[in-house]
Design a protein around this motif. Sequence first.
Motif, PDB file in Angstrom:
ATOM      1  N   UNK A 107       0.840  -1.202   0.000  1.00  0.00           N
ATOM      2  CA  UNK A 107       0.000   0.000   0.000  1.00  0.00           C
ATOM      3  C   UNK A 107       0.875   1.252   0.000  1.00  0.00           C
ATOM      4  N   UNK A 108       1.895   1.276   0.844  1.00  0.00           N
ATOM      5  CA  UNK A 108       2.755   2.458   0.927  1.00  0.00           C
ATOM      6  C   UNK A 108       3.475   2.715  -0.385  1.00  0.00           C
ATOM      7  N   UNK A 109       3.967   1.648  -1.013  1.00  0.00           N
ATOM      8  CA  UNK A 109       4.696   1.809  -2.279  1.00  0.00           C
ATOM      9  C   UNK A 109       3.754   2.218  -3.413  1.00  0.00           C
ATOM     10  N   UNK A 110       2.574   1.609  -3.455  1.00  0.00           N
ATOM     11  CA  UNK A 110       1.559   2.030  -4.427  1.00  0.00           C
ATOM     12  C   UNK A 110       1.752   1.497  -5.824  1.00  0.00           C
ATOM     13  N   UNK A 111       2.693   0.562  -6.056  1.00  0.00           N
ATOM     14  CA  UNK A 111       2.878   0.013  -7.390  1.00  0.00           C
ATOM     15  C   UNK A 111       1.694  -0.850  -7.783  1.00  0.00           C
ATOM     16  N   UNK A 112       1.311  -0.802  -9.044  1.00  0.00           N
ATOM     17  CA  UNK A 112       0.238  -1.627  -9.592  1.00  0.00           C
ATOM     18  C   UNK A 112       0.795  -2.572 -10.638  1.00  0.00           C
ATOM     19  N   UNK A 113       0.116  -3.706 -10.825  1.00  0.00           N
ATOM     20  CA  UNK A 113       0.521  -4.679 -11.819  1.00  0.00           C
ATOM     21  C   UNK A 113      -0.051  -4.380 -13.191  1.00  0.00           C
ATOM     22  N   UNK A 114       0.107  -5.321 -14.128  1.00  0.00           N
ATOM     23  CA  UNK A 114      -0.340  -5.107 -15.512  1.00  0.00           C
ATOM     24  C   UNK A 114      -1.834  -4.856 -15.666  1.00  0.00           C
ATOM     25  N   UNK A 115      -2.654  -5.277 -14.691  1.00  0.00           N
ATOM     26  CA  UNK A 115      -4.107  -5.164 -14.840  1.00  0.00           C
ATOM     27  C   UNK A 115      -4.670  -3.825 -14.375  1.00  0.00           C
ATOM     28  N   UNK A 116      -3.833  -2.898 -13.975  1.00  0.00           N
ATOM     29  CA  UNK A 116      -4.347  -1.643 -13.426  1.00  0.00           C
ATOM     30  C   UNK A 116      -5.307  -0.893 -14.350  1.00  0.00           C
ATOM     31  N   UNK A 117      -5.026  -0.772 -15.658  1.00  0.00           N
ATOM     32  CA  UNK A 117      -5.946   0.005 -16.505  1.00  0.00           C
ATOM     33  C   UNK A 117      -7.305  -0.655 -16.687  1.00  0.00           C
ATOM     34  N   UNK A 118      -7.463  -1.871 -16.193  1.00  0.00           N
ATOM     35  CA  UNK A 118      -8.690  -2.634 -16.462  1.00  0.00           C
ATOM     36  C   UNK A 118      -9.491  -2.864 -15.186  1.00  0.00           C
ATOM     37  N   UNK A 119      -9.568  -1.790 -14.380  1.00  0.00           N
ATOM     38  CA  UNK A 119     -10.388  -1.841 -13.181  1.00  0.00           C
ATOM     39  C   UNK A 119      -9.746  -2.535 -12.008  1.00  0.00           C
ATOM     40  N   UNK A 120      -8.409  -2.696 -12.003  1.00  0.00           N
ATOM     41  CA  UNK A 120      -7.736  -3.379 -10.907  1.00  0.00           C
ATOM     42  C   UNK A 120      -6.628  -2.504 -10.328  1.00  0.00           C
TER      43      UNK A 120
END
Length: 358
Positions: A107-120
């Motif tokens: 949570x602190x780092x805030x990095x998202x994976x490949x699915x972020x643009x698709x509602x994740x």
Amino acid sequence: MAEHDITGRLQQSVREALREPPPGGLHIRGGNTRSGLLATRRGAGAATTLDTGGHSGVILYQPDELVLRARAGTSLAELDGLLADHAQQFAAEIPRPATGSTLGGAVACGWDGPARPYGMSLRDTVLGCSMVNGRGDLVSFGGQVMKNVAGYDLARMQVGALGTLGVLLDVSLRLAPRPEYSATRVLELPAADLPGWWQMAGLLRPLLRGTCYMEGRLYLRLSGRRAAVEKVLPTIGGEDGAFDWESLGNLRLPFFCAERLACVYLPPHTDFHADAGGALVEWEGARVWVRDGDHGALQRQARELGGFVRVLRGPAVEPGVNTGDWQRRIREAFDPAGLFNRATYETHFRCPERPPCR
């Protein structure tokens, strides 16, 4: 799953630091698996480490309500196992750089994976949190239900704050069912054709769960009902293939093994010289990883396109987004003494024209 509540100890440590401030403030450390993800300038004075890794355990899990609340030091691997028993997953694709990665660090780092643009998106998954602020007080924001209270969403503000606003104690997150089936399609594609493909990607939703362009190949991940995925695959072209999406999200692909590595965030569908040999493109052009590049030049180019750069390895750059005065005022409201993760704040949030934190 081991459960340890050390709230009192963490709060006491913050209050002691307020009475006798360490020269470099407090450095919050959980699983210590993400320390290499962001370049940090060294602050003046040695920071005292505040270890939150022992604050672990699930506080609430309601499979029928798709909600989980766990302490910040809880291992993501343990939570994955618990959710898998109920055919569920986080409603965000959360990177795990190592087996000891914790919920609070994610949570602190805030990095998202490949699915972020698709509602994740991780930010959209957080429902609430509890923390120790810079006054040594216990505070809670949001809740643990889908329908949250009105007002400022201070819980989601902790996502990507890099521990500069306080010590996370626990987090409530939204869950989702695991997809029935996933498949990867591979297309040989010149970089010049990418903008057109990003436009066509909208036709593949809601099945699309990841895009990656690297070394002349475009990889598309589709997930959902098996019948729906198998029906759309022939319309895409290309061929069935294999791609390690987990290693992409966790930054473990050989591409990321470079002495200089930067991440460029851009508006969607931006053409950012993807044909360069040292680039890997995700999120339909909105996130571009660049290895062995000139970070200063990248920052200038990103600004011209409405984006910014974060450096993982190599020379750090000045914060790329001019947030005006609100970033400083938020930090002062949460942490008036500038106690938490001081060097991180100086590197990633303070604009050059602003005075340094205390």
